[in-house]
Design an enzyme around this catalytic site. Structure first.
Site, PDB file in Angstrom:
ATOM      1  N   LYS A   1       0.807  -1.220   0.000  1.00 56.58           N
ATOM      2  CA  LYS A   1       0.000   0.000   0.000  1.00 56.58           C
ATOM      3  C   LYS A   1       0.842   1.272   0.000  1.00 56.58           C
ATOM      4  O   LYS A   1       0.344   2.348  -0.330  1.00 56.58           O
ATOM      5  CB  LYS A   1      -0.910   0.011   1.229  1.00 56.58           C
ATOM      6  CG  LYS A   1      -1.853  -1.192   1.322  1.00 56.58           C
ATOM      7  CD  LYS A   1      -2.824  -1.248   0.169  1.00 56.58           C
ATOM      8  CE  LYS A   1      -3.806  -2.414   0.332  1.00 56.58           C
ATOM      9  NZ  LYS A   1      -4.759  -2.509  -0.793  1.00 56.58           N
TER      10      LYS A   1
ATOM     11  N   LYS B   1       1.203   5.225  -4.903  1.00 56.34           N
ATOM     12  CA  LYS B   1       1.733   3.883  -5.160  1.00 56.34           C
ATOM     13  C   LYS B   1       2.526   3.889  -6.464  1.00 56.34           C
ATOM     14  O   LYS B   1       3.605   3.289  -6.567  1.00 56.34           O
ATOM     15  CB  LYS B   1       0.601   2.861  -5.246  1.00 56.34           C
ATOM     16  CG  LYS B   1      -0.212   2.673  -3.973  1.00 56.34           C
ATOM     17  CD  LYS B   1      -1.224   1.558  -4.167  1.00 56.34           C
ATOM     18  CE  LYS B   1      -2.178   1.438  -2.986  1.00 56.34           C
ATOM     19  NZ  LYS B   1      -3.218   2.463  -2.994  1.00 56.34           N
TER      20      LYS B   1
ATOM     21  N   GLU C   1      -6.196  -1.819 -10.397  1.00 61.37           N
ATOM     22  CA  GLU C   1      -7.291  -1.675 -11.361  1.00 61.37           C
ATOM     23  C   GLU C   1      -7.989  -0.324 -11.203  1.00 61.37           C
ATOM     24  O   GLU C   1      -8.786   0.062 -12.057  1.00 61.37           O
ATOM     25  CB  GLU C   1      -8.309  -2.799 -11.180  1.00 61.37           C
ATOM     26  CG  GLU C   1      -7.839  -4.149 -11.674  1.00 61.37           C
ATOM     27  CD  GLU C   1      -8.956  -5.187 -11.677  1.00 61.37           C
ATOM     28  OE1 GLU C   1      -9.090  -5.897 -12.685  1.00 61.37           O
ATOM     29  OE2 GLU C   1      -9.689  -5.284 -10.674  1.00 61.37           O
TER      30      GLU C   1
END
Length: 216
Positions: free
Chosen positions: A14, A74, A164
C-alpha cells in the site's frame, strides 16, 4: 525456493519506499516473467509499458487523478510500474508475426506442423471473433501474465501492487494505445514497501481449504 512461504508472505503493498530501486538484474527477471507467460494458443495478445523513472511514472499516474487518487502515490513512489495492455483484435498480420517467431525458434519440424498450428490458432481466434469477445479473451490472457509477474516478484523478494483503480481511457490516450490496437488492462507497481505500510504488518487472510476446494 519455498513456494508456500512465498505465497503466505507476499501481499499487496500500500505504500512504497521511494528511495529504494529494484536492481537491474532483478527487474530483467521480472520482465522475462511477463514475456514468458503462457497464453491461449500462444497468442501473446499483450504489450507491456514499463515506467522506471519519475517522468514515466508521472505519465501513468495521470490516470489516477480525481476518483482514483488513492493509487497515485503507489505509482509515483514505486521503483518500476508496468502497464499491462491487451490487444483489441488479433488480425492475420499479428498472427503471422507470432508464427514467424515460432518458426525462428525452431518449433516446426516441417511445413505441415507449421500449418497445423496456424490453423488451430486461427480456429480459436475465429471462435472469439464470431462471439465478438476477442478483446475480453485477450484481457483474460493478460491477467495470466499479471499472475506470473506477482508470483515472480514474491519469489525475488520484490513487493508488488496490482492496480485496477485507474482511468484506462487516460492511459490509452497518453500512450496512443488505440492507434496501436491496444488498451490498458491493469497496472502493477513494483518496488519495496515503506516502513509505514500498514498492510505489511497484517496477517494474510484467505478462506479455508474446505471452502474453496471440492472433490469431483
Amino acid at each position: 525456493m519455498d513456494l508456500i512461504k512465498t505465497l503466505q508472505t507476499r501481499y499487496t503493498t500500500k505504500s512504497y519506499d521511494a528511495k529504494r530501486r529494484i536492481p537491474d538484474d532483478i527487474a530483467h527477471q521480472l520482465f522475462e516473467a511477463l514475456r514468458l507467460s503462457p497464453s491461449s494458443v500462444n497468442s501473446q495478445p499483450w504489450h507491456f509499458i514499463v515506467a522506471d523513472d519519475a517522468a514515466g511514472k508521472a505519465r501513468v499516474a495521470k490516470a489516477t487523478s480525481e476518483r482514483f487518487d488513492f493509487n497515485t502515490n503507489k505509482i509515483l513512489n514505486a521503483s518500476h510500474v508496468v502497464v499491462l495492455c491487451s490487444r483489441s483484435s488479433l488480425p492475420a498480420s499479428y498472427l503471422e508475426t507470432v508464427l514467424e517467431r515460432e518458426q525462428a525458434d525452431g518449433r516446426y519440424a516441417d511445413k505441415a506442423a507449421r500449418e497445423a498450428v496456424a490453423g488451430g490458432r486461427a480456429f480459436f481466434v475465429g471462435v472469439h471473433e464470431k462471439a465478438g469477445d476477442v478483446q475480453t479473451w485477450a484481457m483474460k490472457q493478460t491477467y495470466i501474465a499479471q499472475g506470473f509477474l506477482l508470483l515472480s516478484a514474491g519469489l525475488l523478494g520484490v513487493d508488488a501492487t496490482p492496480v485496477e483503480g485507474f482511468d484506462a481511457e487516460i492511459v490509452d490516450k497518453e500512450f496512443g494505445l488505440a492507434e496501436k490496437g491496444l488498451t490498458a488492462t491493469v497496472i502493477v507497481a513494483l518496488g519495496y514497501h515503506a516502513e509505514a505500510d500498514f498492510n505489511a504488518k497484517l496477517p494474510k487472510s484467505r478462506l479455508p481449504y474446505g471452502s474453496v476446494f471440492s472433490k469431483a
